[in-house]
Scaffold this motif. Structure first.
Motif, short mmCIF file in Angstrom:
data_model
loop_
_atom_site.label_atom_id
_atom_site.label_comp_id
_atom_site.label_asym_id
_atom_site.label_seq_id
_atom_site.Cartn_x
_atom_site.Cartn_y
_atom_site.Cartn_z
N LEU A 36 0.82 -1.21 0.00
CA LEU A 36 0.00 0.00 0.00
C LEU A 36 0.86 1.26 0.00
CD1 LEU A 36 -2.67 -0.98 2.69
CD2 LEU A 36 -2.72 -1.40 0.23
N SER A 37 0.30 2.33 -0.55
CA SER A 37 0.95 3.63 -0.48
C SER A 37 0.75 4.22 0.92
CB SER A 37 0.35 4.58 -1.52
OG SER A 37 -0.99 4.92 -1.17
N GLY A 38 1.43 5.35 1.19
CA GLY A 38 1.29 5.98 2.49
C GLY A 38 -0.13 6.41 2.78
N GLY A 39 -0.81 6.97 1.76
CA GLY A 39 -2.20 7.38 1.94
C GLY A 39 -3.12 6.21 2.20
N GLU A 40 -2.88 5.10 1.51
CA GLU A 40 -3.70 3.90 1.71
C GLU A 40 -3.48 3.31 3.10
OE1 GLU A 40 -4.01 2.31 -2.93
OE2 GLU A 40 -2.29 1.76 -1.69
N LYS A 41 -2.23 3.33 3.57
CA LYS A 41 -1.96 2.83 4.93
C LYS A 41 -2.66 3.69 5.97
CE LYS A 41 2.55 0.78 3.88
NZ LYS A 41 4.02 0.92 4.00
N GLN A 42 -2.69 5.01 5.74
CA GLN A 42 -3.36 5.87 6.69
C GLN A 42 -4.86 5.60 6.71
OE1 GLN A 42 -2.55 7.24 9.45
NE2 GLN A 42 -1.29 8.92 8.69
N LYS A 43 -5.43 5.28 5.57
CA LYS A 43 -6.85 4.91 5.52
C LYS A 43 -7.12 3.64 6.31
CE LYS A 43 -8.31 6.91 1.08
NZ LYS A 43 -8.87 6.59 -0.26
N ILE A 44 -6.22 2.66 6.20
CA ILE A 44 -6.40 1.39 6.93
C ILE A 44 -6.24 1.61 8.42
CG2 ILE A 44 -5.59 -0.97 7.17
CD1 ILE A 44 -7.05 -0.15 4.49
N ALA A 45 -5.30 2.47 8.82
CA ALA A 45 -5.15 2.79 10.25
C ALA A 45 -6.43 3.43 10.78
CB ALA A 45 -3.96 3.73 10.46
N LEU A 46 -7.04 4.30 9.99
CA LEU A 46 -8.29 4.95 10.40
C LEU A 46 -9.43 3.94 10.43
CD1 LEU A 46 -9.84 7.48 11.14
CD2 LEU A 46 -9.98 8.06 8.70
N ALA A 47 -9.47 3.03 9.45
CA ALA A 47 -10.51 2.00 9.44
C ALA A 47 -10.40 1.08 10.65
CB ALA A 47 -10.41 1.17 8.15
N SER A 48 -9.17 0.75 11.06
CA SER A 48 -8.96 -0.10 12.23
C SER A 48 -9.51 0.55 13.49
CB SER A 48 -7.47 -0.40 12.41
OG SER A 48 -6.94 -1.05 11.27
N VAL A 49 -9.41 1.87 13.55
CA VAL A 49 -9.96 2.62 14.68
C VAL A 49 -11.49 2.66 14.60
CG1 VAL A 49 -10.18 4.96 15.59
CG2 VAL A 49 -7.91 3.99 15.16
N LEU A 50 -12.02 2.93 13.41
CA LEU A 50 -13.47 3.05 13.23
C LEU A 50 -14.19 1.74 13.51
CD1 LEU A 50 -13.70 5.24 10.01
CD2 LEU A 50 -14.26 5.91 12.35
N ALA A 51 -13.50 0.62 13.33
CA ALA A 51 -14.14 -0.68 13.57
C ALA A 51 -14.61 -0.82 15.02
CB ALA A 51 -13.18 -1.81 13.21
N PHE A 52 -13.99 -0.10 15.94
CA PHE A 52 -14.42 -0.11 17.33
C PHE A 52 -15.66 0.75 17.56
CE2 PHE A 52 -10.07 -1.57 17.96
CZ PHE A 52 -10.17 -2.41 19.06
N GLN A 53 -16.04 1.50 16.54
CA GLN A 53 -17.18 2.42 16.62
C GLN A 53 -17.03 3.42 17.77
OE1 GLN A 53 -20.78 0.04 16.66
NE2 GLN A 53 -20.55 -0.52 14.50
N PRO A 54 -15.88 4.13 17.79
CA PRO A 54 -15.68 5.13 18.85
C PRO A 54 -16.51 6.38 18.56
CG PRO A 54 -13.89 5.25 17.30
CD PRO A 54 -14.76 4.10 16.84
N GLU A 55 -16.71 7.19 19.57
CA GLU A 55 -17.39 8.47 19.38
C GLU A 55 -16.41 9.62 19.27
OE1 GLU A 55 -21.01 9.11 21.73
OE2 GLU A 55 -20.67 7.11 22.57
#
Length: 617
Positions: free
Chosen positions: A204-223
């Motif tokens: 993955l590119s740097g931008g794609e990795k940052q999207k996956i890091a954000l998705a990993s956080v969103l999977a917890f459904q934080p507020e």
């Protein structure tokens, strides 16, 4: 519904939208510039929150509360935070900025419980997240409420494949398989990364990795989502993608966003609130327009967005976007100077051919083992005494190109000549003495236990000993302004300071050729100015520098010649004005403004604030 909901409902059902913080009108010669505030005329410099917005804040639900918070790291010289009192409400989009060591990252660590549970030190006061006191709430419980995205996405990735990375945290809280599968899909959809689901992380590119890091956080459904400079390593296009995702999460899902960012021109259009930090304290807090009007940004190590600085200098309301600035200038009847375009175009892109060739890439191809081609027929000449800037999307081949110039990589086809030496026929030690390479990640440079020893390692590699070594060490520490850090452990410093120490250690080697890979990553405006000042002094003495950067504003003010790469190929090469003017993505904010004003007689090749002030009447 609560006060916040009632106010919103009243706004939506009364048939009138809330008034804008400023609405320019009547900016002709017969009427002074005015702003509308709640339907009443007011001076154009009025930048206070509107009553309706203040009502929303007062009636909002407190998500995060800092109460008299002070914190000192165990080995810190002074407090990282001092008497911080903040309240962040449900659904706010908050931008935090400030100089290195101002306390930005420490503030973030307090929200998700890393302080005090992981980072040791002395803490006074308290932080409450949705009513939970972080001193007595475990980080695992806080992780369900607060998601944290770090500057370097690779620091929080633990698996090799995208779907397993997003699933990793969910497995640790033992979610049922069907719930887990749904959350993975939803999280990837939220960041527009569903096509990446079965890709390997290292592809993955740097931008794609940052999207996956954000998705990993969103999977917890934080507020609450806290992001520590998530766009610092991204090109303008990838950065915009991440910011648009955050804006949508905030506006459509109501998530509370706390975003640490140095490049305010990227983020202020999304922000409800701007907090500026200084020396561990809150130096300013309020609506971005008000903070930009009142705060002393240069003293705080913060760069005002160019269009904001321009409209402020012109006596207009502070614009946060190119569109706002265009409307203000247009409606105020501002005209270009009648003397034509006074901007110096500088030397043509090939002016360097009168100087000695320092480095040459001739029809260079390179492929990583088992991967696609990273460079495709690249031919570049680097001249002695110049600063050559390399730009392009993340993954376009910038770092690969730099590594060919110091022999870390050898071309699959073609040849690379550095100071008359073919890199395929000379040993690595000889090339290392010729060139100094600054990696993107400063931690790759920091090997010693103290800053002093870090610099001494480089000086010893030059063969310095005894009194000569001690003299050179003192001179280097003073020259780079790091004598006060000499006994500090480098990895305990802030991100900007680590980058500056790494740069100082490279420059101390006295190379002929400086190779700088994203050298200003994480730096505040003060350190960035010092670095560029040193590079200009270095090239003025006859040294040569090649800099890869995503910072368009930096390139607009400092670059000489620019090479633009795309998918491993050179797609443009020339003087900075020719490359950056009218570029779709790689154009500075000021150029986008003046390109849109060109039909009013303004020159379309303005790049910087100083140039803009020269052409405005």
């Amino acid at each position: 519904m609560g006060v916040k909901g009632e106010v919103l409902s009243g706004i939506l059902h009364c048939g009138r939208p809330p008034p804008s913080p400023w609405i320019p009108y009547g900016c002709g010669p017969s009427r002074p510039p005015m702003a509308l505030h709640g339907g009443l005329p007011a001076p154009i410099h009025t930048t206070d929150f509107e009553p309706w917005l203040e009502a929303l804040r007062r009636g909002g639900i407190a998500m995060i509360e800092f109460e008299d918070l002070s914190f000192r790291y165990r080995r810190g010289e002074g407090p990282a935070l001092k008497n911080v009192n903040l309240r962040i409400d449900d659904g706010e989009f908050v931008v935090v900025a400030g100089a290195s060591r101002s306390g930005k990252t420490t503030l973030c660590r307090c929200i998700n419980g890393l302080i005090p549970h992981f980072y040791g030190g002395t803490m006074e006061g308290r932080v409450r997240v949705q009513g939970l006191d972080t001193r007595f709430t475990s980080p695992s419980r806080l992780a369900l409420k607060v998601g944290m995205v770090f500057q370097d996405p690779e620091n929080q990735m633990v698996t090799t494949e995208v779907s397993s990375e997003v699933a990793f945290g969910l497995e640790n809280i033992a979610l049922p398989r069907d719930v887990m599968g749904r959350r993975i899909v939803e999280a990837l959809d939220a960041v527009e990364a569903q096509p990446l689901r079965y890709r390997r992380i290292d592809e993955l590119s740097g931008g794609e990795k940052q999207k996956i890091a954000l998705a990993s956080v969103l999977a917890f459904q934080p507020e609450i989502i806290v992001l520590d400079e998530p766009t610092s390593e991204l090109d303008p296009v990838s950065a915009e993608e991440i910011l648009h995702i955050l804006e949508r999460l905030n506006s459509e899902l109501g998530l509370t966003i706390i975003l640490v960012e140095q490049r305010l021109e990227r983020v202020l259009s999304y922000a409800d609130r701007l907090i500026l930090m200084e020396g561990g304290e809150v130096a300013a807090d309020g609506h971005p327009r008000r903070v930009l009007m009142e705060a002393e940004l240069p003293r705080l190590g913060v760069r005002m967005p160019p269009v904001s600085a321009l409209t402020k200098r012109m006596g207009l309301p502070i614009a946060l976007t190119v569109k706002e600035a265009r409307l203000l200038i247009d409606r105020a009847g501002v005209k270009p100077k009648p003397s034509g375009n006074p901007i110096s175009t500088g030397p043509p892109g090939d002016a360097g051919n009168q100087r000695r060739c320092m480095a040459l890439l001739e029809d260079v191809y390179y492929s990583y083992p088992g991967g696609a081609q990273a460079l495709k027929g690249v031919s570049i000449t680097v001249y002695e005494g110049e600063l050559l800037t390399v730009m392009g999307r993340t993954g376009c081949g910038k770092t690969t190109l730099l590594k060919h110039l110091n022999g870390l990589l050898k071309p699959s086809r073609g040849r690379v000549i550095v100071d008359g030496l073919d890199t395929r026929r000379v040993d690595q030690g000889t090339l290392a003495r010729l060139s100094g390479y600054l990696f993107q990640n400063p931690n790759l440079h920091l090997l010693a236990d103290t800053v002093e020893e870090e610099i001494a390692l480089t000086l010893r590699s030059r063969g310095l000993k005894g009194d000569e070594l001690r003299k050179a060490l003192e001179e280097t520490l003073e020259r780079f302004g790091i004598a006060h850090l000499r006994d500090r452990y480098p990895r305990y410093l802030s991100g900007g300071e680590r980058q500056w120490i790494a740069f100082a250690s490279v420059a101390a080697g006295d190379p002929k050729l400086l190779l700088l890979d994203e050298p200003t990553r994480g730096m505040d405006e003060l350190l960035k100015s010092r670095l560029i000042g040193y590079v200009k002094e270095f090239t003025g003495r006859g040294g040569t520098a090649v800099m890869a950067t995503h910072d368009v504003e930096l390139a607009a003010s400092a670059a000489g010649r620019i090479i633009l790469l795309s998918d491993g190929e050179v797609v443009a090469s020339g003087e900075r004005r020719n490359i950056l003017s009218k570029a779709l993505f790689f154009s500075p904010q000021m150029n986008r403004l003046f390109t849109s004003l060109s039909d009013r007689g303004f020159p379309p090749d303005v790049l910087t604030l100083d140039e803009a002030l020269k052409v405005i009447s």
